[in-house]
Design a protein around this motif. Structure first.
Motif, mmCIF file in Angstrom:
data_model
loop_
_atom_site.group_PDB
_atom_site.id
_atom_site.type_symbol
_atom_site.label_atom_id
_atom_site.label_comp_id
_atom_site.label_asym_id
_atom_site.label_seq_id
_atom_site.Cartn_x
_atom_site.Cartn_y
_atom_site.Cartn_z
ATOM 1 N N ALA A 110 62.768 102.386 42.894
ATOM 2 C CA ALA A 110 63.262 101.071 43.312
ATOM 3 C C ALA A 110 64.205 101.212 44.506
ATOM 4 O O ALA A 110 64.094 100.473 45.499
ATOM 5 C CB ALA A 110 63.960 100.380 42.148
ATOM 6 N N VAL A 111 65.129 102.165 44.424
ATOM 7 C CA VAL A 111 66.037 102.408 45.550
ATOM 8 C C VAL A 111 65.258 102.892 46.767
ATOM 9 O O VAL A 111 65.509 102.465 47.905
ATOM 10 C CB VAL A 111 67.118 103.431 45.154
ATOM 11 C CG1 VAL A 111 67.954 103.828 46.368
ATOM 12 C CG2 VAL A 111 68.026 102.860 44.073
ATOM 13 N N SER A 112 64.281 103.781 46.542
ATOM 14 C CA SER A 112 63.468 104.298 47.643
ATOM 15 C C SER A 112 62.739 103.173 48.368
ATOM 16 O O SER A 112 62.720 103.122 49.610
ATOM 17 C CB SER A 112 62.467 105.316 47.095
ATOM 18 O OG SER A 112 61.594 105.765 48.119
ATOM 19 N N GLU A 113 62.166 102.249 47.611
ATOM 20 C CA GLU A 113 61.438 101.138 48.237
ATOM 21 C C GLU A 113 62.390 100.206 48.969
ATOM 22 O O GLU A 113 62.068 99.682 50.050
ATOM 23 C CB GLU A 113 60.641 100.374 47.185
ATOM 24 C CG GLU A 113 59.643 99.405 47.773
ATOM 25 C CD GLU A 113 58.591 98.964 46.770
ATOM 26 O OE1 GLU A 113 57.808 98.056 47.111
ATOM 27 O OE2 GLU A 113 58.554 99.522 45.662
ATOM 28 N N ALA A 114 63.573 99.987 48.392
ATOM 29 C CA ALA A 114 64.564 99.142 49.070
ATOM 30 C C ALA A 114 64.995 99.772 50.394
ATOM 31 O O ALA A 114 65.135 99.075 51.411
ATOM 32 C CB ALA A 114 65.762 98.920 48.158
ATOM 33 N N LEU A 115 65.192 101.086 50.407
ATOM 34 C CA LEU A 115 65.571 101.775 51.641
ATOM 35 C C LEU A 115 64.436 101.722 52.664
ATOM 36 O O LEU A 115 64.679 101.527 53.859
ATOM 37 C CB LEU A 115 65.935 103.226 51.329
ATOM 38 C CG LEU A 115 67.218 103.433 50.518
ATOM 39 C CD1 LEU A 115 67.382 104.904 50.147
ATOM 40 C CD2 LEU A 115 68.441 102.958 51.295
ATOM 41 N N THR A 116 63.211 101.887 52.193
ATOM 42 C CA THR A 116 62.067 101.814 53.103
ATOM 43 C C THR A 116 61.965 100.434 53.740
ATOM 44 O O THR A 116 61.723 100.308 54.952
ATOM 45 C CB THR A 116 60.769 102.132 52.340
ATOM 46 O OG1 THR A 116 60.860 103.453 51.792
ATOM 47 C CG2 THR A 116 59.568 102.053 53.265
#
Length: 238
Positions: free
Chosen positions: A155-161
């Protein structure tokens, strides 16, 4: 003594009427659980198809080509040693590329740093690879269960992307902490703002991922920024 059973029954009736959820609330809860279950199944099936496609188009194709090259090398090793040596170099390069693709695929399924060092260090490692200046704050007294950690990480990875692709920001902040039985994660950037949860957006994907664990997503993104994406998952740390 004669009146005690009646009084207890009355007490239970009153307590149930005040504390128990209504039929409408239970129906909404059932609908929500059904929806998140279907979304979890669809997400798992989609990820499985992606893995199969990546294996078929990437590492598998390279390994097949390498096997064919080795067969050719076997035939040339005595007739044309120089050509066989060139093809050995090609096979070695192909094996290295296949190994890199397999590592990337495994990292996409479950990053080794997440399994070995936990959510905080995994997010810090993720932020270091970003082309945007970032600051990560972690306040976690333990580790959540592996499925929760995995959901939180991606979830954090997708938000950063999403931030890197669409926000136009030159700086972002990530905060992870746990309090009152809730794992809270926020990603804040100084970009242009205007982000919203909608059909087909990356934020909708995050919301579906969190919903599997009864998590929630909130977005604050006025025009001109800043944008803050806040995610919460109920869980305990050990």
């Amino acid at each position: 003594m004669w009146a005690s059973p009646s009084l207890l029954r009355l007490h239970f009736v009153l307590a149930r009427s005040v504390l128990a959820p209504t039929r409408e609330e239970l129906a909404q809860r059932i609908d929500r659980l059904t929806e998140t279950r279907h979304e979890a199944v669809d997400t798992a099936a989609s990820q499985l198809r992606r893995i199969e496609r990546d294996l078929h188009d990437g590492a598998q194709a390279r390994l097949v080509a390498m096997g064919m090259n080795l067969g050719t090398i076997e035939a040339l090793v005595e007739k044309d040693p120089a050509q066989a040596k060139k093809m050995l170099a090609m096979a070695r390069a192909s094996s290295a590329e296949a190994l890199t693709e397999l590592r990337d695929l495994v990292r996409g399924i479950h990053p080794p740093v997440l399994a070995e060092r936990g959510l905080g260090d995994a997010v810090k490692a993720l932020a270091l690879r970003l082309p945007v200046a970032s600051e990560v704050t972690v306040e976690l007294s333990g580790r959540a269960e592996a499925p929760v950690e995995s959901a939180a990480y991606f979830a954090v990875s997708e938000a950063l992307t999403n931030t890197v692709k669409h926000a136009g920001a030159d700086r972002l902040w990530v905060d992870l902490h746990h309090s009152e039985g809730m794992l809270r994660m926020s990603v804040t950037d100084n970009g242009r703002g205007g982000a919203a949860i909608g059909t087909g957006s990356g934020l909708s994907g995050i919301e579906r991922r969190l919903g599997t664990f009864d998590g929630v997503l909130a977005v604050s993104s006025p025009a001109g920024g800043p944008t803050m994406v806040t995610m919460e998952i109920p869980c305990a740390l050990s």
